[in-house]
Design a protein around this motif. Structure first.
Motif, short mmCIF file in Angstrom:
data_model
loop_
_atom_site.label_atom_id
_atom_site.label_comp_id
_atom_site.label_asym_id
_atom_site.label_seq_id
_atom_site.Cartn_x
_atom_site.Cartn_y
_atom_site.Cartn_z
N ALA A 60 2.76 -3.47 -3.08
CA ALA A 60 2.70 -4.42 -4.18
C ALA A 60 3.39 -5.71 -3.77
N VAL A 61 2.64 -6.79 -3.66
CA VAL A 61 3.20 -8.08 -3.28
C VAL A 61 3.60 -8.81 -4.55
N VAL A 62 4.86 -9.21 -4.61
CA VAL A 62 5.37 -9.94 -5.77
C VAL A 62 5.31 -11.44 -5.49
N SER A 63 5.81 -11.85 -4.34
CA SER A 63 5.73 -13.24 -3.92
C SER A 63 5.59 -13.26 -2.41
N HIS A 64 5.50 -14.44 -1.83
CA HIS A 64 5.31 -14.53 -0.39
C HIS A 64 6.49 -13.96 0.40
N ASP A 65 7.67 -13.86 -0.21
CA ASP A 65 8.83 -13.34 0.52
C ASP A 65 9.49 -12.14 -0.16
N PHE A 66 8.74 -11.43 -0.99
CA PHE A 66 9.29 -10.25 -1.67
C PHE A 66 8.13 -9.33 -2.03
N TRP A 67 8.22 -8.07 -1.61
CA TRP A 67 7.17 -7.12 -1.91
C TRP A 67 7.76 -5.72 -2.05
N LEU A 68 6.99 -4.85 -2.64
CA LEU A 68 7.37 -3.45 -2.83
C LEU A 68 6.48 -2.61 -1.93
N THR A 69 7.09 -1.75 -1.13
CA THR A 69 6.30 -0.90 -0.24
C THR A 69 5.92 0.42 -0.92
N TYR A 70 6.47 0.68 -2.09
CA TYR A 70 6.09 1.89 -2.85
C TYR A 70 5.74 1.47 -4.27
N LEU A 71 4.57 1.86 -4.68
CA LEU A 71 4.12 1.64 -6.05
C LEU A 71 3.38 2.91 -6.45
#
Length: 176
Positions: A60-71
């Motif tokens: 799950a990509v939240v922004s260009h420099d922050f994402w979640l690898t588990y959703l």
């Protein structure tokens, strides 16, 4: 070998006792290893124990420099956008289940953590964090991702058990 000197007659007995102790210890070790102690159980026995398989998860990509690898599986992006000059948010959901992640400007830790009701201290990815209830419903964890930048992960009540796993999966290009 027993010495011929009568003053040293006790050394032979000690040697025999040492050899006997060595033999007993070797026998015990052999019996432990041959008994199967500590070995994995055969597949037939292991099949009787129910194993919980984790659901398929997504990125799950939240922004260009922050994402979640588990959703959690079954969630699709249902919203998101920019927050001020340096922040972003994203919402993933289906039905009554949702995950919301934010990366936003945070002047300091003391003011940022005040948004959590019933807060209790915890740690996320090696950083101090607080977990609690969101005033609008659901559970959340907040932490400072880096100086001046706060991160928030909020989930609905049905996903409450997944909150820590989701927050721990947060990644960014610096420090991960």
């Amino acid at each position: 070998m027993i010495p011929e000197d009568p003053g040293r007659i006790g050394e032979g007995r000690r040697a025999v006792l040492a050899a006997l102790a060595f033999g007993v210890a070797a026998g015990i070790i052999y019996l432990l290893f041959s008994s199967g102690f500590g070995r994995p159980r055969p597949a037939a026995v292991a099949a009787a124990v129910p194993v919980r398989t984790p659901p398929e998860a997504g990125l799950a990509v939240v922004s260009h420099d922050f994402w979640l690898t588990y959703l959690p599986a079954g969630l699709a992006r249902s919203g998101g956008g920019a927050i001020g000059a340096a922040g972003a948010w994203a919402r993933f959901g289906s039905g009554d289940r949702f995950v919301e992640a934010r990366i936003e400007p945070a002047p300091d830790w003391a003011s940022y953590r005040r948004q959590v009701a019933d807060a209790r201290a915890t740690i996320v990815r090696g950083r101090p964090a607080v977990a609690g209830r969101y005033p609008g419903g659901g559970l959340l964890i907040v932490w400072l991702e880096r100086a001046g930048t706060g991160a928030l992960v909020r989930v609905s009540e049905p996903l409450g058990r997944e909150l820590v796993a989701i927050a721990a999966s947060a990644k960014g290009p610096v420090g991960d």
